[in-house]
Enzyme design. Structure first.
Site, short mmCIF file in Angstrom:
data_model
loop_
_atom_site.label_atom_id
_atom_site.label_comp_id
_atom_site.label_asym_id
_atom_site.label_seq_id
_atom_site.Cartn_x
_atom_site.Cartn_y
_atom_site.Cartn_z
N PRO A 1 32.66 -23.24 42.44
CG PRO A 1 34.19 -24.14 43.76
CD PRO A 1 33.09 -23.15 43.89
CD GLU B 1 34.44 -22.73 54.20
OE1 GLU B 1 35.70 -22.83 54.11
OE2 GLU B 1 33.76 -23.74 54.06
NE ARG C 1 42.30 -16.17 23.21
CZ ARG C 1 43.48 -16.04 22.80
NH1 ARG C 1 44.52 -15.34 23.29
NH2 ARG C 1 43.60 -16.51 21.51
CG ASP D 1 42.89 -19.24 20.03
OD1 ASP D 1 42.57 -18.37 20.71
OD2 ASP D 1 44.22 -19.38 19.46
N1 LIG Z 1 36.63 -23.66 41.07
C1 LIG Z 1 36.03 -22.51 40.88
N2 LIG Z 1 35.29 -21.78 39.64
O1 LIG Z 1 34.77 -20.71 40.16
N3 LIG Z 1 35.08 -20.51 41.18
C2 LIG Z 1 35.75 -21.55 41.96
C3 LIG Z 1 36.14 -21.56 43.09
O2 LIG Z 1 37.03 -22.39 43.73
N4 LIG Z 1 35.84 -20.37 44.13
C4 LIG Z 1 36.22 -20.56 45.51
C5 LIG Z 1 35.60 -21.44 46.19
C6 LIG Z 1 35.86 -21.20 47.77
N5 LIG Z 1 35.54 -19.79 48.17
C7 LIG Z 1 36.30 -18.88 47.49
C8 LIG Z 1 36.00 -18.96 45.80
#
Ligand SMILES: Nc1nonc1C(=O)NC1CCNCC1
Length: 246
Positions: free
Chosen positions: A89, A116, A154, A169
């Site tokens: 994230p 985590e 793709r 697309d």
């Molecule tokens: N959004 C996301 N974009 O890429 N990865 C994401 C994600 O949420 N990864 C998790 C984060 C918490 N630990 C496990 C993996």
């Protein structure tokens, strides 16, 4: 295009190979390769541990350096030209332009996180790029890795049959897709726009472009703002906007 995925759950990637879809066909035809590396196979711990509690306390578990680094090293040896992407994230938000750029490489090593997160020392030394599929938290990096693999494949020449085209697309040309209709010409009082039944291919192309411009204006104005419009496109969009207020 070669994908090497570092994952504790290699079985999840059956989704990409078992299906009859575009991705499974591309993999079966050798347009792309998928190799899976499980850090658990690289753990020298007698219980094959790959995670541990975080220093300093706190919730959850952290993926440890040694088994993940060993898996990345093995993948790098098998795919020396591939750079390492960590799905997280905290990464740059994946969009069409980024996917198009990723599709120009010969391959990628994708690190799918769990728990985590991963020990920071992996990010400092082993990861080349960090990418996110959206601002939300998933239970693992496997789905983000599959999203990236799907979106990139793709765009590979030959991946989509003649019946499909990445260019039309949504986002393919920086716009959202136009509306689509198929048989019957009317159902439950809903008729197909007459232009699509007219056989006038120039008028149909004009209508489709105007609808793409109009939809992007309505649904994703920021996306439209990034796109240069030709004089014809500007005129079509103005006509669409004027029709919205009648
Ligand atoms: N959004 C996301 N974009 O890429 N990865 C994401 C994600 O949420 N990864 C998790 C984060 C918490 N630990 C496990 C993996």
């Amino acid at each position: 295009m070669r994908f090497d995925v570092i994952t504790l759950f290699p079985g999840q990637f059956r989704v990409l190979t078992a299906e009859e879809g575009v991705i499974a066909r591309a993999l079966a035809r050798g347009l792309a390769e998928l190799h899976l590396w499980n850090p658990r196979d690289f753990s020298h711990d007698r219980h094959q541990r790959v995670d541990d509690r975080p220093y300093g306390g706190g919730p959850g578990m952290i993926l440890q350096v040694a088994p993940v680094r060993a898996a990345i090293t093995a993948a790098r040896a098998a795919a020396p030209a591939s750079r390492v992407i960590y799905l997280s994230p905290q990464g740059r938000l994946l969009n069409h332009a980024a996917v198009a750029q990723l599709a120009t490489a010969s391959g990628w090593i994708l690190l799918a996180g769990r728990y985590e997160g991963i020990d920071e020392r992996l990010l400092l030394r082993d990861v080349d790029e960090e990418w996110s599929i959206g601002d939300y938290v998933l239970s693992g990096g496997e789905l983000p890795a599959m999203v990236l693999i799907d979106a990139v494949i793709r765009l590979l020449p030959g991946a989509l049959g003649h019946a499909e085209s990445a260019q039309t697309d949504s986002h393919g040309d920086g716009l959202l897709e136009c509306p689509h209709y198929s048989r019957p010409p009317e159902i439950d009082g809903q008729a197909v726009p007459a232009v699509l039944l007219s056989g006038d291919h120039q008028a149909i192309a004009r209508w489709r472009l105007q609808q793409s411009l109009g939809r992007t204006w309505l649904k994703r104005p920021a996306l439209l703002a990034q796109r240069e419009l030709s004089a014809t496109e500007r005129s079509l969009l103005n006509e669409f906007i004027a029709a919205q207020s009648t």
